[in-house]
Design an enzyme around this catalytic site. Structure first.
Site, short mmCIF file in Angstrom:
data_model
loop_
_atom_site.label_atom_id
_atom_site.label_comp_id
_atom_site.label_asym_id
_atom_site.label_seq_id
_atom_site.Cartn_x
_atom_site.Cartn_y
_atom_site.Cartn_z
CG ASP A 60 7.19 2.74 -18.23
OD1 ASP A 60 5.91 2.96 -17.90
OD2 ASP A 60 7.62 3.84 -18.47
CE1 TYR A 152 -5.38 8.41 -9.81
CE2 TYR A 152 -7.09 9.54 -8.17
CZ TYR A 152 -6.11 8.30 -8.52
OH TYR A 152 -6.18 7.30 -7.49
CE LYS A 156 -7.02 5.23 -10.10
NZ LYS A 156 -6.45 3.89 -10.20
CB THR A 187 0.73 4.65 -0.86
OG1 THR A 187 0.08 5.52 -1.68
CG2 THR A 187 -0.43 3.57 -0.33
N1 LIG Z 1 -3.09 6.33 -1.99
C1 LIG Z 1 -4.12 6.78 -2.03
O1 LIG Z 1 -4.48 7.64 -1.75
C2 LIG Z 1 -5.00 6.13 -3.18
C3 LIG Z 1 -6.51 6.39 -3.20
C4 LIG Z 1 -7.42 5.69 -4.04
C5 LIG Z 1 -6.65 4.77 -5.06
N2 LIG Z 1 -5.44 4.57 -5.28
C6 LIG Z 1 -4.98 3.76 -6.42
O2 LIG Z 1 -4.21 2.88 -5.68
C7 LIG Z 1 -3.34 2.23 -6.69
C8 LIG Z 1 -1.94 1.84 -6.02
O3 LIG Z 1 -1.42 3.07 -5.60
P1 LIG Z 1 -0.83 3.54 -4.00
O4 LIG Z 1 -1.44 4.31 -3.25
O5 LIG Z 1 -0.37 2.10 -3.47
O6 LIG Z 1 0.64 4.25 -4.63
P2 LIG Z 1 2.12 4.10 -4.84
O7 LIG Z 1 2.79 3.65 -3.65
O8 LIG Z 1 2.64 5.37 -5.51
O9 LIG Z 1 2.05 2.84 -5.90
C9 LIG Z 1 2.08 2.91 -7.45
C10 LIG Z 1 2.58 1.48 -7.81
O10 LIG Z 1 2.28 1.79 -9.08
C11 LIG Z 1 3.61 1.39 -9.91
N3 LIG Z 1 3.38 2.30 -11.15
C12 LIG Z 1 3.51 3.72 -11.04
N4 LIG Z 1 3.94 3.88 -12.37
C13 LIG Z 1 4.05 2.79 -13.21
C14 LIG Z 1 4.24 2.34 -14.59
N5 LIG Z 1 4.64 3.69 -15.24
N6 LIG Z 1 4.78 1.12 -14.77
C15 LIG Z 1 4.52 0.15 -13.90
N7 LIG Z 1 4.03 0.39 -12.69
C16 LIG Z 1 4.16 1.67 -12.20
C17 LIG Z 1 4.65 1.85 -9.02
O11 LIG Z 1 5.93 1.07 -9.03
P3 LIG Z 1 7.05 1.83 -9.78
O12 LIG Z 1 7.13 3.12 -9.53
O13 LIG Z 1 8.25 0.96 -9.43
O14 LIG Z 1 6.83 1.44 -11.33
C18 LIG Z 1 3.92 1.39 -7.59
O15 LIG Z 1 4.40 0.16 -7.32
C19 LIG Z 1 -3.19 3.22 -7.80
O16 LIG Z 1 -3.95 2.78 -8.84
C20 LIG Z 1 -3.71 4.38 -7.09
O17 LIG Z 1 -4.44 5.44 -8.09
C21 LIG Z 1 -4.64 5.08 -4.43
#
Ligand SMILES: NC(=O)c1ccc[n+]([C@@H]2O[C@H](COP(=O)([O-])OP(=O)(O)OC[C@H]3O[C@@H](n4cnc5c(N)ncnc54)[C@H](OP(=O)(O)O)[C@@H]3O)[C@@H](O)[C@H]2O)c1
Length: 257
Positions: A60, A152, A156, A187
């Site tokens: 975590d 958030y 960023k 996602t």
């Molecule tokens: N999806 C969008 O629209 C979007 C847009 C811009 C930027 N982003 C950024 O992209 C990145 C990846 O997000 P995603 O879109 O792929 O979403 P996601 O599918 O929710 O993935 C998030 C990942 O972060 C991990 N995570 C969350 N809390 C955690 C913790 N406390 N400790 C360790 N790992 C943790 C989760 O794994 P576990 O739950 O297994 O820990 C998961 O693998 C993030 O930084 C997000 O801010 C996303």
């Protein structure tokens, strides 16, 4: 030469796709997240398909000692981390004043503190080797203030600024730093952030295409990668001419569910 990448947030979404791309390129991997089953399933897939080495570390990353634990794991396993992907992160919807403060502090711990600490730890070795790459998953949210997701967007903005500064500092050491800045991506993020039901994610990009663009930008040593062309044009060439005082209202409208 074979490169080893450490990816945080590899259990789903963009992080999982980054892992698949790296394995396809014959790279070894250290996968970090909280959900062990998902990491183990991904490990089996990548080992079977690409015959690469994969280490899994459940952590975590909101814990104060998380970065040290991750680094200690790589030391214990004798893994040299060539590429660091600081990708784990989450968002949270609602007016700041009405949100539980603990959730926003957790967000800062993950999106900012873990990223900073992991970078600092792994950069020590990269600097000695005079080689390395960091890919930070930021967001287009990093370019605006974000009413209804105030913390958030601010995390960023930190990641964008931090990445740009590090990229400059580390150039003489042959280390590149890239900030991947996607718009909405399909996602688990949408659900975790409490944003289901809105239309922001209707035309969202895929995690695969987003990861491909980020990985390519990292390979080229680009500093900022806004992964959607239309958002790239808007942010770089249109928004600078927009009256600043109008932006919070526009963003709030977009964030309204
Ligand atoms: N999806 C969008 O629209 C979007 C847009 C811009 C930027 N982003 C950024 O992209 C990145 C990846 O997000 P995603 O879109 O792929 O979403 P996601 O599918 O929710 O993935 C998030 C990942 O972060 C991990 N995570 C969350 N809390 C955690 C913790 N406390 N400790 C360790 N790992 C943790 C989760 O794994 P576990 O739950 O297994 O820990 C998961 O693998 C993030 O930084 C997000 O801010 C996303």
């Amino acid at each position: 030469m074979k490169k080893t990448a450490l990816i945080t947030g590899a259990s789903s979404g963009i992080g999982m796709e980054l892992a698949r791309i790296h394995a396809r390129k014959n790279g070894d991997l250290v996968l970090v997240a909280r959900r062990l089953d998902e990491l183990e399933t991904l490990k089996s897939e990548l080992v079977e398909k690409y015959k690469v080495k994969v280490w899994v570390f459940q952590q975590d990353l909101t814990r104060v000692d998380a970065a040290e634990n991750v680094y200690a794991f790589t030391q214990k396993e004798g893994v040299q981390v060539d590429y660091l992907f600081n990708n784990a992160g989450f968002g949270g919807h609602g007016f700041f004043v009405d949100r539980p403060i603990e959730k926003d502090i957790e967000m800062i711990n993950l999106n900012v503190s873990a990223l900073v600490k992991l970078s600092h730890l792994f950069l020590q070795d990269m600097k000695k080797r005079k080689s390395g790459k960091i890919l930070n998953t930021a967001s287009t949210a990093g370019f605006f203030p974000g009413p209804l997701q105030a913390t958030y967007f601010a995390t960023k903005a930190f990641v964008v600024s931090f990445s740009e500064a590090l990229a400059h500092e580390l150039k003489p050491h042959n280390i590149s730093v890239t900030a991947l800045c996607p718009g909405p991506v399909k996602t688990e993020f949408e659900k975790t952030a409490g944003m289901t039901g809105g239309n922001l994610f209707e035309k969202a990009a895929s995690a695969k295409s987003t990861a491909e663009k980020g990985y390519r930008a990292m390979e080229k040593g680009k500093v900022i990668c806004i992964s959607e062309p239309i958002l790239n044009v808007l942010i770089r060439f249109v928004m600078p001419f927009f009256p600043k005082f109008l932006i919070p209202g526009m963003v709030q409208k977009m964030q309204t569910i």
